[in-house]
Design an enzyme around this catalytic site. Structure first.
Site, PDB file in Angstrom:
ATOM      1  N   ASP A  53      36.767  46.111  30.701  1.00 11.45           N
ATOM      2  CA  ASP A  53      35.370  45.856  30.381  1.00 11.45           C
ATOM      3  C   ASP A  53      35.021  46.602  29.103  1.00 11.45           C
ATOM      4  O   ASP A  53      35.710  47.545  28.702  1.00 11.45           O
ATOM      5  CB  ASP A  53      34.481  46.322  31.531  1.00 11.45           C
ATOM      6  CG  ASP A  53      33.151  45.574  31.596  1.00 11.45           C
ATOM      7  OD1 ASP A  53      32.852  44.817  30.647  1.00 11.45           O
ATOM      8  OD2 ASP A  53      32.418  45.758  32.583  1.00 11.45           O
ATOM      9  N   CYS A 103      30.575  38.013  39.735  1.00 16.48           N
ATOM     10  CA  CYS A 103      30.080  39.299  40.231  1.00 16.48           C
ATOM     11  C   CYS A 103      28.555  39.371  40.188  1.00 16.48           C
ATOM     12  O   CYS A 103      27.904  38.661  39.419  1.00 16.48           O
ATOM     13  CB  CYS A 103      30.681  40.445  39.407  1.00 16.48           C
ATOM     14  SG  CYS A 103      30.478  42.072  40.182  1.00 16.48           S
TER      15      CYS A 103
END
Length: 219
Positions: free
Chosen positions: A133, A14
């Protein structure tokens, strides 16, 4: 050794901003690459820039767009520029807001103490996966690892493990969590938004090593 498809952990890299990094991520073996559409992020790109980068992707490498509390018009503009985009909602979006985009999506879960992941996943039951996360102030995981032991064993959606991953800890993360996929950003960077080709390669190699260990243990 060819791994069974159920054994292979998918890899998302990412926060890409440069052509060379997109090419290197694909060469390393990434299954998906993420583009950040959050203006406060040092990795943010415009829809036009992301579309240019996404055009470099070969078939079967998925572009993912990361949004944080974005408006419907912004999401539609990005999706129009990148027709194959998978959405990733990383803010305070409601289930209704995620569904309104009428696109396949990932829903990020910020793993704060006491967070009820099973209830969260039930509310976002049509997400293609939940991305786990670390909880930090603001948005995003800040490159921090959270306590993997708090992840329930029976999450009813595919799990994407994120948060402070790098080549040195991703094997342990995969062996402990057995996620559908892993997501890395800062762990393969030379600087914020600038990826390191060697780090991306080592990360992907470590993921494959973890997969091979799992396959060996099941034979």
């Amino acid at each position: 050794m060819t791994l069974p498809i159920s054994t292979r952990t998918r890899i998302k890299i990412c926060g890409l901003t440069r052509e060379a990094d997109v090419d290197a991520a694909v060469e390393a073996g990434a299954d998906a690459v993420g583009f950040v559409f959050y203006a406060k992020s040092p990795r943010a790109v415009t829809p036009g820039r992301a579309a240019e980068l996404a055009r470099r992707l070969p078939p079967f490498v998925t572009p993912v767009g990361l949004f944080v509390n974005a408006g419907a018009d912004e999401i539609a503009a990005v999706a129009g520029a990148i027709p194959t985009l998978l959405l990733q909602f990383h803010g305070d979006e409601s289930p209704e807001a995620c569904r309104a985009a009428a696109r396949p999506f990932l829903r990020a879960a910020r793993m704060a103490p006491g967070f009820d992941l099973l209830d969260f996943t039930a509310r976002f039951h049509d997400a293609h996966a939940v991305l786990l996360d670390a909880f930090v102030e603001g948005y995003g995981g800040g490159g921090k690892v959270f306590d993997w032991s708090v992840i329930p064993a029976n999450v009813p959606r595919p799990v994407v493990l994120s948060g402070g991953l790098h080549a040195g800890n991703v094997i342990e993360g995969i062996l402990r969590v057995r996620p559908w996929a892993v997501d890395v950003s800062s762990g393969v960077e030379a600087a914020k938004g600038i990826k390191d080709a060697a780090l991306m390669r080592r990360f992907c190699e470590a993921v494959r090593e973890a997969d091979a260990r799992i396959a060996d243990s099941e034979t």
